[in-house]
Enzyme design. Structure first.
Site, PDB file in Angstrom:
ATOM      1  N   ASP A 139       0.858  -1.159  -0.091  1.00 26.15           N
ATOM      2  CA  ASP A 139       0.062   0.024  -0.041  1.00 26.15           C
ATOM      3  C   ASP A 139       0.787   1.284  -0.028  1.00 26.15           C
ATOM      4  OD1 ASP A 139      -2.646   1.634   0.567  1.00 26.15           O
ATOM      5  OD2 ASP A 139      -1.243   2.158   2.319  1.00 26.15           O
ATOM      6  N   ARG A 184      -9.064  12.786 -10.542  1.00 27.66           N
ATOM      7  CA  ARG A 184      -8.452  13.002  -9.227  1.00 27.66           C
ATOM      8  C   ARG A 184      -8.196  11.250  -8.980  1.00 27.66           C
ATOM      9  NH1 ARG A 184     -11.931  13.345  -5.503  1.00 27.66           N
ATOM     10  NH2 ARG A 184     -13.946  13.246  -6.282  1.00 27.66           N
ATOM     11  N   LYS A 185      -8.587  10.483  -9.770  1.00 26.84           N
ATOM     12  CA  LYS A 185      -8.031   8.981  -9.512  1.00 26.84           C
ATOM     13  C   LYS A 185      -6.959   8.587 -10.367  1.00 26.84           C
ATOM     14  CE  LYS A 185     -13.149   7.536  -9.404  1.00 26.84           C
ATOM     15  NZ  LYS A 185     -14.209   6.836  -9.828  1.00 26.84           N
TER      16      LYS A 185
END
Lengths: 212, 212
Positions: A139, A184-185
């Protein structure tokens, strides 16, 4: 998501007091000693009286360190690109003794990369890294890849495929790269590779920069 | 996967020297003091000379603890059901100072459950839990749910959907349950819920018990 947005801007604008690499060296060295202590506490078989004495000694040290303290974990501009890094990060933070810590570097092709070895402090099944610890590291480097692309964000989805167990006590490599961006992704892919060159885990994540 | 199989059997057969809850209390108390020390090291602003003295004191403690040590992290039968727990687990291990530690309990309906609060030692974006730390915790409780169902395994896939940021410094709840089993494969679902009762992260995982 306004709280999240403010938090993201806090990270990237560097709202915390900043420290230089040189300034933090003695504190980073202390964190390193605490890493060794964490490992020793798990494995020790000294008698109960010694455990109690050690606990009292640690408590006294903590009290001394807390006589002067900041409210927030510190940040610093580190490395060649001078990016602000959270020194208290549980993955990369040189001041955070729970972090291995992993030194994530950005390569010329825009991918991010780190070589690291984990001790049995990070163990899941005997002799293997805890699957969740690998998820934590993946992550983090996926987020670093999105940030390195100039499109940082908060984790929205994280999908991991464990191909084979990841051993501890041997050199591992983690790499990640941004594969797509839409507004925004941002999407990024990552792998952890073992010393035999085989991928142990594949991961993909989508990050969203919080709306106003 | 024979190495993985042996490892799994090692966990569940308890190949390590076992300790009782009472026996480990002083060592667990020492780990607790080290948790406070980790937090203090991140936040301290004491002068460099004091940092160096503290590092030397920690190194001396580590050396003392290492005069008698086991090679492997210990396990113990703990709790009402007497399941073997890895005391050095980075999530639930009472002897591992990098673990919060989280106390996972099995409920009557077969689900597993834990209430916990994280400090900023586990921080990602300012004021929020690192997304990877949440992944670590979710992977662990998903695995515990599979094991509680009598169908343990190694993580094969883990998929997380982050609905909103997870704050640190406030009480959180994580729950997981097994939803399906087919031969060596077991699927489980989990959530983390914030103090407002809203789910912050949803996760699903598939576990495989290693082939011979």
């Amino acid at each position: 998501m306004s709280g999240a947005r403010a938090a993201m801007e806090g990270v990237f604008a560097g709202d915390r007091r900043e420290l230089s690499e040189l300034e933090i060296a003695p504190q980073a060295a202390l964190a390193d000693e605490v890493r060794a202590l964490i490992e020793a506490v798990i494995h020790t078989e000294v008698p109960e009286t010694e455990l109690r004495e050690a606990a009292a000694a640690v408590a006294a040290l903590t009290e001394r360190l807390n006589t002067a303290r900041r409210n927030r974990p510190p940040a610093a501009r580190l490395g060649v690109n001078g990016m602000v890094k959270a020194l208290g990060s549980p993955v990369t933070g040189v001041l955070n003794a729970i972090a291995p810590p992993i030194d994530v570097v950005t390569l010329e092709d825009g991918s991010v990369h780190a070589e690291f070895t984990l001790t049995d402090v990070y163990e899941g099944p005997p002799t293997f890294v805890h699957g969740g610890v690998s998820a934590l590291i993946l992550d983090h480097v996926l987020g670093a890849a999105a940030a390195a692309n100039g499109t940082p964000g908060m984790t929205a989805t994280l999908d991991l495929r464990y191909r084979r167990p990841t051993p501890h006590g041997v050199p591992l490599v983690v790499t990640a790269r941004t594969v797509r961006n839409e507004g925004r992704k941002t999407w990024a892919d990552a792998t952890i590779t073992g010393p035999d060159g085989r991928v142990t885990i594949e991961a993909t994540a989508m990050f969203i920069f919080p709306a106003t």
